[in-house]
Design a protein around this motif. Structure first.
Motif, short mmCIF file in Angstrom:
data_model
loop_
_atom_site.label_atom_id
_atom_site.label_comp_id
_atom_site.label_asym_id
_atom_site.label_seq_id
_atom_site.Cartn_x
_atom_site.Cartn_y
_atom_site.Cartn_z
N LYS A 271 0.83 -1.20 0.00
CA LYS A 271 0.00 0.00 0.00
C LYS A 271 0.87 1.26 0.00
CE LYS A 271 -4.04 -1.92 2.42
NZ LYS A 271 -4.90 -1.80 3.62
N GLY A 272 0.41 2.25 -0.75
CA GLY A 272 1.03 3.57 -0.68
C GLY A 272 2.25 3.77 -1.55
N TYR A 273 2.43 2.94 -2.59
CA TYR A 273 3.56 3.10 -3.49
C TYR A 273 3.10 3.24 -4.94
CZ TYR A 273 6.60 1.61 0.33
OH TYR A 273 7.26 1.51 1.53
N ARG A 274 3.82 4.07 -5.68
CA ARG A 274 3.63 4.19 -7.12
C ARG A 274 5.00 4.09 -7.80
NH1 ARG A 274 1.53 9.82 -7.70
NH2 ARG A 274 2.61 10.08 -5.70
N ALA A 275 4.99 3.72 -9.06
CA ALA A 275 6.25 3.59 -9.80
C ALA A 275 6.02 3.88 -11.27
CB ALA A 275 6.84 2.19 -9.62
N VAL B 192 0.38 -7.74 5.39
CA VAL B 192 1.55 -6.92 5.09
C VAL B 192 2.12 -7.40 3.77
CG1 VAL B 192 3.93 -6.42 5.74
CG2 VAL B 192 2.14 -6.33 7.46
N ARG B 193 2.44 -6.45 2.91
CA ARG B 193 2.96 -6.79 1.58
C ARG B 193 4.37 -6.26 1.40
NH1 ARG B 193 -1.99 -5.95 -2.78
NH2 ARG B 193 -3.29 -7.67 -2.01
N MET B 194 5.12 -6.97 0.59
CA MET B 194 6.48 -6.57 0.26
C MET B 194 6.73 -6.88 -1.21
SD MET B 194 9.98 -7.76 2.18
CE MET B 194 9.29 -7.36 3.78
N GLY B 195 7.33 -5.94 -1.92
CA GLY B 195 7.61 -6.14 -3.33
C GLY B 195 9.03 -5.73 -3.65
N GLY B 196 9.54 -6.22 -4.76
CA GLY B 196 10.90 -5.87 -5.14
C GLY B 196 11.13 -5.95 -6.63
N ILE B 197 12.08 -5.16 -7.10
CA ILE B 197 12.60 -5.28 -8.46
C ILE B 197 14.12 -5.28 -8.37
CG2 ILE B 197 10.60 -4.19 -9.55
CD1 ILE B 197 12.26 -1.63 -9.86
N ALA B 198 14.77 -5.81 -9.38
CA ALA B 198 16.23 -5.87 -9.38
C ALA B 198 16.74 -5.87 -10.80
CB ALA B 198 16.72 -7.11 -8.63
N LYS B 199 18.01 -5.51 -10.94
CA LYS B 199 18.69 -5.66 -12.22
C LYS B 199 20.06 -6.24 -11.96
CE LYS B 199 21.46 -3.46 -14.15
NZ LYS B 199 22.96 -3.58 -14.38
N THR C 227 10.08 -2.54 -1.46
CA THR C 227 9.07 -1.73 -0.78
C THR C 227 8.26 -2.61 0.16
OG1 THR C 227 7.47 -2.08 -2.57
CG2 THR C 227 8.87 -0.11 -2.71
N CYS C 228 7.82 -2.02 1.26
CA CYS C 228 7.03 -2.75 2.24
C CYS C 228 6.08 -1.77 2.90
CB CYS C 228 7.95 -3.39 3.28
SG CYS C 228 7.11 -4.35 4.55
N ASP C 229 4.90 -2.25 3.33
CA ASP C 229 3.95 -1.35 3.98
C ASP C 229 3.83 -1.59 5.49
OD1 ASP C 229 2.50 -3.72 3.89
OD2 ASP C 229 1.12 -3.02 2.32
N CYS D 273 23.69 -1.53 -5.01
CA CYS D 273 22.94 -1.10 -3.84
C CYS D 273 21.65 -1.90 -3.72
CB CYS D 273 22.62 0.39 -3.87
SG CYS D 273 21.42 0.90 -5.10
N VAL D 274 21.25 -2.09 -2.49
CA VAL D 274 19.92 -2.61 -2.16
C VAL D 274 19.29 -1.59 -1.24
CG1 VAL D 274 18.57 -4.48 -1.15
CG2 VAL D 274 20.72 -5.00 -2.31
N ILE D 275 18.18 -1.02 -1.66
CA ILE D 275 17.48 -0.02 -0.86
C ILE D 275 16.09 -0.55 -0.54
CG2 ILE D 275 16.53 2.33 -0.82
CD1 ILE D 275 18.76 3.13 -2.78
N ALA D 276 15.72 -0.47 0.72
CA ALA D 276 14.42 -0.99 1.16
C ALA D 276 13.65 0.10 1.91
CB ALA D 276 14.60 -2.20 2.06
N LEU D 277 12.39 0.27 1.52
CA LEU D 277 11.51 1.26 2.14
C LEU D 277 10.38 0.56 2.89
CD1 LEU D 277 11.05 3.77 -0.86
CD2 LEU D 277 12.82 3.79 0.93
N ALA D 278 10.00 1.11 4.03
CA ALA D 278 8.85 0.59 4.80
C ALA D 278 8.03 1.80 5.23
CB ALA D 278 9.33 -0.21 6.01
#
Length: 413
Positions: free
Chosen positions: A15-19, A173-180, A197-199, A233-238
């Motif tokens: 919840k609460g993320y856009r991309a 609770v949800r968690m999503g990720g992308i990587a390259k 990202t995590c809520d 880098c690995v960046i994680a938001l909550a």
């Protein structure tokens, strides 16, 4: 049974993320090259970065921002130019990039984190980036994760996306990720970027500690070619938008969340190795019987990273001697009389004693893995025992093919 379920949506599943992801004109190929991830509210932020002494401006920028305040609203990533080895001009470009995003979003510049990927020694094409920022902001969407995942790719053949959902208390609770990542992949870390990202609501120090442990078990356990890069880098938001009780200490809820974070990191890490430059199969090395988990992980990393082991797998040659040699040079003491090696279901070495085995069948196992389109069947399993200790570790790599040399010989041309 897993404590979570796989869902769709990537970094916009919580919840609460856009991309979004757009073509800004920074890549000569004309493919998407500018990605943005935004939390609707300020999110707790954690990061793990390359250990290289030669670093991109974005790495130093993010480290400074997170040391000052472990929070952020946005992550901007450009692909095409690494902005590493670019001196003071590269730093100025990083500052200007953050300011452009802040102006477009209406937030403070220190709420924007940055990542870059591409050719080392090349500055960001700032004219194109600054013109693209309003466009990438305008295209932000609650379904924009796939577009962002495509825009961070360089030599990748496929985007890497995942999302999971679990229960904390009585709420989802949800968690999503992308990587390259595809080449220059090796522990500490590699030419890889991952954004998670995590809520959930988590204390900054707990979130950072969770991410550090998750990275050690995932992104720091993969290797493609033994090269560590400048931009990793690995960046994680909550962002707390799940409205679950705050996690401020390690308890049952924290353990559930960390397990899901580790799983997201492992899924993305294995996707990177599976897409290794020129690779035909994933190689999973499992080591048991070591004195500690870290000792086991070190042996597994050494085997997975061995050029001779990787070449043998590409040649469909069940040459277990190369596996034994790699284990022996990992810097972890063990008795060779305790060494056991299996390739798939075939036991090749048992307590230091070579065993007769069907070489043709073992070679056919490697061939079948390389030719399979099924992710599970496309994995070569190497199991190594080194004693009776409780240490256990897993590392992931891929085979080393002719195409790896071709891809990298032609990378900047």
């Amino acid at each position: 049974m897993a404590a979570w379920q796989v869902i769709s949506g990537g970094v916009t599943a919580p919840k609460g993320y856009r991309a979004s992801g757009i073509v800004a004109g920074m890549k000569p190929s004309g493919l998407p090259d500018l990605a943005l991830i935004v939390s609707d509210v300020e999110a707790i932020a954690a990061g793990v970065f390359t250990t290289s002494y030669v670093r991109a401006a974005c790495v130093d920028y993010c480290r400074q921002r997170l040391e000052a305040k472990a929070a952020a609203r946005a992550i901007l990533c450009n692909s095409g130019q690494a902005n590493a080895g670019t001196g003071s001009q590269g730093w100025d470009d990083a500052i200007a990039s953050a300011q452009a995003v802040a102006q477009a979003l209406g937030c403070e510049a220190d709420a924007v984190l940055l990542a870059s990927t591409g050719v080392i020694g090349q500055r960001i094409k700032m004219e194109q980036l600054q013109a693209g920022v309003p466009k990438v902001v305008a295209q932000l969407s609650e379904t924009g994760s796939d577009q962002a995942a495509s825009a961070i790719m360089t030599t990748d053949l496929v985007p890497k996306v995942c999302a999971l959902e679990t229960q904390v208390g009585d709420r989802p609770v949800r968690m999503g990720g992308i990587a390259k990542g595809s080449g220059m992949i090796h522990p500490n870390m590699a030419t890889m970027l991952s954004f998670i990202t995590c809520d959930a609501t988590v204390s900054p120090h707990i979130w950072q500690e969770m991410l550090g442990r998750a990275v050690d078990k995932s992104f720091n356990q993969i290797t493609v070619d033994g090269d560590t890069s400048t931009n990793d880098c690995v960046i994680a938001l909550a962002n707390g938008q799940s409205r679950t009780p705050a996690i401020t200490a390690m308890n049952a809820e924290a353990e559930t969340l960390e397990a899901m974070l580790t799983e997201v990191c492992m899924i993305l890490a294995k996707a990177i190795v599976r897409d290794g430059e020129g690779a035909t199969c994933l190689v999973e090395v499992t080591v048991s019987g070591a004195s500690s988990d870290e000792a086991a992980r070190k042996i597994a990393r050494t085997i997975a990273g061995s050029s001779l082991v990787k070449s043998a797998i590409f040649g469909r040659d069940p040459n277990w001697g190369r596996i034994a040699a790699a284990a022996g040079r990992a810097g972890v003491p063990f008795s060779q009389d305790d060494l056991r090696i299996s390739l798939g279901d075939t036991l090749l070495l048992d307590y230091g004693q070579p065993l007769p085995f069907d070489r043709a069948a073992a070679s056919a196992y490697l061939t079948a893995a390389a030719e399979s389109s099924d992710p599970d069947a496309n994995t070569v399993q190497i199991n190594v025992g080194v004693g009776s200790g409780t240490g256990h570790g897993v590392a992931w790599g891929c085979d080393l093919s002719y195409d790896y040399v071709k891809i990298n010989a032609e990378y900047t041309t």
